[in-house]
Write an enzyme that holds these catalytic residues in place. Structure first.
Site, mmCIF file in Angstrom:
data_model
loop_
_atom_site.group_PDB
_atom_site.id
_atom_site.type_symbol
_atom_site.label_atom_id
_atom_site.label_comp_id
_atom_site.label_asym_id
_atom_site.label_seq_id
_atom_site.Cartn_x
_atom_site.Cartn_y
_atom_site.Cartn_z
ATOM 1 N N THR A 216 106.807 35.033 -4.380
ATOM 2 C CA THR A 216 105.617 34.987 -3.540
ATOM 3 C C THR A 216 105.828 34.079 -2.335
ATOM 4 O O THR A 216 106.518 33.070 -2.399
ATOM 5 C CB THR A 216 104.378 34.518 -4.330
ATOM 6 O OG1 THR A 216 103.230 34.591 -3.493
ATOM 7 C CG2 THR A 216 104.542 33.104 -4.865
ATOM 8 N N ARG A 217 105.220 34.491 -1.227
ATOM 9 C CA ARG A 217 105.120 33.645 -0.044
ATOM 10 C C ARG A 217 103.643 33.396 0.274
ATOM 11 O O ARG A 217 103.326 32.831 1.312
ATOM 12 C CB ARG A 217 105.822 34.296 1.150
ATOM 13 C CG ARG A 217 105.151 35.553 1.691
ATOM 14 C CD ARG A 217 105.854 36.005 2.973
ATOM 15 N NE ARG A 217 105.120 37.027 3.683
ATOM 16 C CZ ARG A 217 105.384 38.327 3.618
ATOM 17 N NH1 ARG A 217 106.340 38.758 2.828
ATOM 18 N NH2 ARG A 217 104.694 39.186 4.340
ATOM 19 N N HIS A 221 96.365 36.018 -5.382
ATOM 20 C CA HIS A 221 95.023 36.565 -5.565
ATOM 21 C C HIS A 221 94.970 37.329 -6.887
ATOM 22 O O HIS A 221 95.909 37.277 -7.691
ATOM 23 C CB HIS A 221 94.625 37.438 -4.369
ATOM 24 C CG HIS A 221 95.655 38.448 -3.960
ATOM 25 N ND1 HIS A 221 96.105 39.436 -4.803
ATOM 26 C CD2 HIS A 221 96.325 38.625 -2.781
ATOM 27 C CE1 HIS A 221 96.984 40.181 -4.177
ATOM 28 N NE2 HIS A 221 97.153 39.710 -2.949
ATOM 29 N N HIS A 224 97.915 39.648 -7.759
ATOM 30 C CA HIS A 224 99.108 38.894 -8.141
ATOM 31 C C HIS A 224 98.988 38.381 -9.572
ATOM 32 O O HIS A 224 99.938 38.449 -10.362
ATOM 33 C CB HIS A 224 99.296 37.699 -7.199
ATOM 34 C CG HIS A 224 99.638 38.061 -5.798
ATOM 35 N ND1 HIS A 224 99.279 37.277 -4.735
ATOM 36 C CD2 HIS A 224 100.313 39.110 -5.274
ATOM 37 C CE1 HIS A 224 99.721 37.813 -3.610
ATOM 38 N NE2 HIS A 224 100.345 38.932 -3.911
ATOM 39 N N ARG A 310 103.840 46.330 -4.785
ATOM 40 C CA ARG A 310 103.684 47.057 -3.524
ATOM 41 C C ARG A 310 104.253 46.270 -2.364
ATOM 42 O O ARG A 310 104.006 45.081 -2.208
ATOM 43 C CB ARG A 310 102.183 47.319 -3.291
ATOM 44 C CG ARG A 310 101.867 48.033 -1.995
ATOM 45 C CD ARG A 310 100.354 48.174 -1.813
ATOM 46 N NE ARG A 310 99.696 46.880 -1.751
ATOM 47 C CZ ARG A 310 99.609 46.120 -0.667
ATOM 48 N NH1 ARG A 310 100.173 46.507 0.465
ATOM 49 N NH2 ARG A 310 98.993 44.960 -0.699
#
Length: 422
Positions: A216-217, A221, A224, A310
């Protein structure tokens, strides 16, 4: 849940449960310490210098901590060509090894014209810190457009990864490196910055064998969170692995993400199922190719799987929503041990009154609330209401505080469109 410090262990059997490093039986960190580092620093003060770009600096640190095992430095022309065109190294002991993105160092031609094989050059950061020493193997010109087309599938200078390549020096410098610094990461992120060896030790002490990395960057939410929990059902645990290097304008700084993710873990994950950690690279936004690189170095960190949802590592409309999944179909398990956990569209379904995916939800798309980091950042930057099915309230509180501290003029300059969700 607080981050878990590295612990020592003599349990070799437990250590062996984890996947081996990529292309090697052991990690190959290139970071010098103690007296060897002091001697190298003295030598560096007498050498010509190459100033590293932010991306090159992150790559050097990864070489130093063993994150890019088994590489021993920046790629020569044969390896650059092989990686760009075939995703394989072509020289030395690593000839034939799978590698999806070139790891290169560039310099101005005015300097490289003075270099010969065997020369040593100090590598310094943009703020002047001596980061390492390279022993020159060769210097070579590259076709930047060709690299961009192959790696990013575009030569559009608006693509941030393409910009990185186009902004490189005129000539690449290849050679073995000695790494002298991990930069600011150990001090700035003491709770989550972990080397591959430290991470492996933590995973081994927990007795985990199968570990899914969540790249993750962004702050996490609800979508995730759902992806990570799917992985927990499949694997022994999840490594939430945050990028700590440079991002593009509009992405949320690492210290804010760190706090938001920790809050989510503390409140919404079962204890001892998740580890939060970080690594020192910049984003390349290379979509499918970067997803493969993420899998390669997660293998070095001890992860057996990589969650690929995605538009993994994408930006704008340069890649299809699931191109980063399908590219794994062309990579053999002999080339890459760490395998993708491919998960389709995830969303909140109003009819189900729960998070769901396109594989589990029977309801019409009109019932679906598709969550993305782009939409969340846009809503927060414009002080819009964010529904509970979009992000957890504790996370939103942290993010709203961050956006409240950004001047309106600065918000207006932030590009909020076209970024991916992970």
């Amino acid at each position: 849940m607080t981050s878990i410090p590295a612990q020592s262990t003599s349990d070799d059997q437990s250590q062996s449960k984890l996947v081996p490093p990529h292309g090697s039986e052991t990690l190959k960190p290139l970071l010098l310490k103690d007296s060897a580092r002091e001697e190298a620093l003295k030598l560096a003060s007498t050498l010509p210098t190459i100033t590293l770009s932010s991306r090159e600096r992150g790559d050097l640190i990864m070489l130093g901590i063993g994150g890019f095992t088994p590489l021993d430095g920046f790629m020569n022309q044969a390896d650059w060509q092989g990686v760009v065109d075939e995703m394989r190294l072509k020289s030395g002991d690593n000839a034939g090894l799978f590698w999806p993105i070139p790891i290169t160092l560039s310099a101005p031609k005015v300097l490289t014209d003075t270099l010969n094989q065997g020369d040593k050059v100090a590598l310094v950061s943009e703020d002047g810190e001596v980061m390492g020493i390279i022993t020159v193997e060769e210097t070579y010109d590259i076709d930047k457009d060709h690299e961009c087309q192959q790696v990013f599938t575009t030569t559009d200078p608006e693509h941030p990864g393409v910009q990185q390549v186009l902004n490189q020096g005129e000539v690449n410098v290849a050679g073995r490196v000695e790494v002298l610094s991990e930069g600011e990461f150990p001090e700035l992120y003491p709770e989550i910055y972990k080397t591959p060896s430290e991470t492996r030790e933590i995973l081994s002490n927990k007795g985990w064998k199968t570990v899914a990395a969540f790249q993750t960057r962004n702050p996490m939410h609800r979508s995730h969170e759902y992806l990570a929990k799917i992985a927990i059902e499949i694997c022994d645990g999840v490594l939430i692995h945050s990028l700590l290097g440079a991002l593009k304008p509009g992405d949320i700084p690492a210290e804010v993400r760190q706090e938001a993710i920790k809050t989510l873990i503390d409140n919404y994950f079962r204890a001892d199922t998740v580890i939060q950690a970080g690594y020192p690279l910049d984003m390349r936004y290379a979509g499918p190719r970067e997803a493969l690189l993420h899998a390669v170095f997660r293998q070095n960190y001890g992860c057996s799987h990589l969650i690929v949802g995605r538009d993994h590592a994408g930006v704008g409309d340069y890649y299809g929503a699931f191109d980063a999944q399908t590219i794994f179909d062309y990579v053999g398990k002999d080339d890459l041990i760490t395998q993708p956990l491919k998960i389709g569209w995830t969303f909140w379904c109003n009819a189900c009154q729960a998070m769901a995916s396109d594989k589990t939800c029977p309801h019409d798309a009109s019932e679906h609330v598709k969550v993305s980091g782009t939409k969340l950042r846009k809503a927060l930057s414009e002080d819009l209401e964010v529904p509970d099915n979009f992000s957890r309230p504790e996370v939103l509180e942290i993010l709203r505080e961050y956006y409240a501290g950004i001047a309106k003029e600065e918000r207006a300059e932030i590009k909020l469109t076209g970024a991916s969700a992970v």
